[in-house]
Design an enzyme around this catalytic site. Structure first.
Site, PDB file in Angstrom:
ATOM      1  CB  CYS A 329      -1.604  -6.779   7.789  1.00 50.61           C
ATOM      2  SG  CYS A 329      -2.650  -7.687   6.550  1.00 50.61           S
ATOM      3  CG  HIS A 427      -2.152  -2.204   6.741  1.00 49.25           C
ATOM      4  ND1 HIS A 427      -0.987  -2.585   6.918  1.00 49.25           N
ATOM      5  CD2 HIS A 427      -2.888  -3.051   6.088  1.00 49.25           C
ATOM      6  CE1 HIS A 427      -0.890  -3.884   6.413  1.00 49.25           C
ATOM      7  NE2 HIS A 427      -1.848  -4.207   6.006  1.00 49.25           N
TER       8      HIS A 427
END
Length: 483
Positions: A329, A427
């Site tokens: 991310c 994630h």
């Protein structure tokens, strides 16, 4: 319909864990229970079934209640992006960023969202299990409170107060907290729970007797200290690890000031073949097989912090010696050439140079992308599932060599042509056994053991419910829960 609230004398007293335990315990009684936290401040979040964002602890509590996470379970989420400001997420959607003073005035609006969510949950479930935030005795925060007693008073619910004896001063915590409450709030507290006790309970009994005599309130029970309990932390980084095998992969994670979703690394902490090390300010990055750049709530400022600590030079040296680098991310965004924040979403508007390891640039946009996704890693075509929470839109030629091929037809992330650098927006990718094993093999580990992280979490939730049965007054709990 019944609502029961757990409040704590301090942060990390065990509120999240106890609510998780009570949710599973209630389901064992055949009761449809739903977790609820009015206001949460955390950088660990989860994507819900209705496409929003809530605190990660509530997602675990939902699992304990055999439910899919929903935005009503955590209607107000605050994600700090500086020491004095935070992004405000209402019903799963980011609505604004504001400093603490401005938010204090905004709490009346936030309370409306809290009560609306609670009303919907109360209409759908016979039992709502509520987690407070921090302590109800924070004098400076009591005006307009929506997280603790302000909420309990608004919905007229009973409260259990939990304290951590492992910190010391447990009786002062409990009595002092009670003393700082108003008379109506004191009456709302129906009992105390002492958490993380080790030793002979007989030695504690005189203190318990004194506490009950002093306050006129029962001790509902004393929960033991459990050494190997692993539930995802709401905020603080858990650095405990399990015993390690002979063949170990060394993994290093630089801890950035605004690190987000560090629960990504919990499966690595629990893996018997991984030595996971978090590196803090002023520490040199040691020799490792794999460096992971984590998610970040403030990518540009965390990039500056990374450089100030000399970690960029250490990463380049690590790559020259053949080490592997993974960005997740915000960490993915750092791997590129530029990070642009024209709207000032994470700080002052502007642009910052990335690490220049992959040919792409990222621009932060107002609309956050929130998705639960499934697909396959480019590595070994391994199955992966995870979730996206990011405001960045990443474009550039490096994306043609994608890291992940998603089932919805999109490609995610990028990998370098030499195979040393791998970046993804996903994630939770280490929670997928096949994906985790493929990534560990890519990083240099042979004969990888597959670890069922979801199974470990489920095991620990069951153990928590067992502790409720064994150590708490379940007769009083049934009465408070309307069972």
């Amino acid at each position: 319909m019944t609502t029961l609230m757990v409040q704590g004398t301090t942060s990390d007293a065990g509120k999240s864990t106890l609510v998780t335990a009570l949710c599973r315990w209630a389901t064992r009684q055949g009761v449809a229970v739903v977790p609820f936290k009015p206001q949460n401040m955390a950088l660990n979040s989860a994507v819900t079934a209705d496409g929003g964002e809530i605190g990660r602890a509530q997602a675990v509590q939902a699992q304990a209640a055999h439910l899919e996470p929903h935005t009503d379970m955590n209607p107000v989420l605050l994600k700090p992006n500086s020491d004095t400001g935070a992004q405000v997420i209402i019903h799963g959607r980011a609505v604004t960023s504001m400093n603490a003073v401005a938010y204090h005035d905004y709490k009346a609006i936030a309370m409306q969202a809290v009560l609306a969510s609670h009303q919907r949950l109360s209409a759908a479930y016979p039992l709502v299990m509520v987690e407070g935030a921090g302590s109800p005795a924070e004098i400076n925060l009591r005006a307009g409170d929506i997280a603790n007693m302000g909420f309990a008073e608004a919905v007229d619910c009973p409260v259990l107060l939990i304290a951590d004896i492992n910190r010391g001063g447990v009786f002062a915590h409990l009595v002092g907290t009670l003393e700082l409450l108003s008379p109506s709030e004191q009456a709302r507290v129906k009992g105390f729970i002492i958490n993380r006790f080790r030793g002979d309970i007989a030695l504690l009994q005189p203190g318990l007797d004194w506490l009950e005599q002093r306050t006129g309130k029962p001790v509902v029970g004393v929960l033991p200290y459990v050494m190997d309990l692993h539930l995802e932390a709401e905020d603080g980084i858990d650095q405990r690890q399990t015993g390690k095998a002979e063949q170990v992969l060394k993994v290093v994670v630089p801890v950035l000031p605004r690190i987000s979703n560090h629960t990504d690394f919990d499966p690595l902490r629990l893996h018997p073949q991984v030595d996971l090390q978090f590196i803090g300010p002023g520490q040199a990055i040691p020799a490792a097989d794999l460096i992971i750049l984590p998610g970040s709530k403030s990518v540009r400022s965390d990039l500056a912090y990374l450089r100030a600590n000399g970690w960029d030079a250490a990463i380049n040296r690590h790559l020259r010696y053949g080490g592997k680098l993974l960005g997740i991310c915000g960490g993915l965004q750092m791997l590129g050439e530029q990070v642009h924040d024209p709207l000032g979403l994470e700080g002052a508007p502007g642009s910052s140079a990335g690490l220049g390891l992959l040919a792409f640039e990222t621009t932060l946009e107002a609309e956050k992308q929130l998705r639960n996704v499934r697909g396959h890693l480019a590595l070994e075509n391994a199955e992966v599932s995870g979730y996206e929470i990011h405001a960045g839109v990443t474009l550039g030629p490096a994306l043609e060599n994608a890291a992940v091929h998603l089932d919805d037809g999109r490609c995610d992330g990028a990998q370098s042509l030499d195979g040393q650098v791998f970046g993804t927006y996903l994630h939770g990718l280490f929670e997928s056994p096949q994906a985790s094993a493929a990534l560990l093999r890519w990083a240099g580990l042979s004969d990888v053991q597959e670890v069922d992280y979801h199974g470990l979490r489920e095991r620990d939730i069951e153990r928590l419910a067992d502790l409720v049965e064994q150590h708490l007054d379940t007769g009083l709990l049934r009465q408070l829960c309307g069972i």
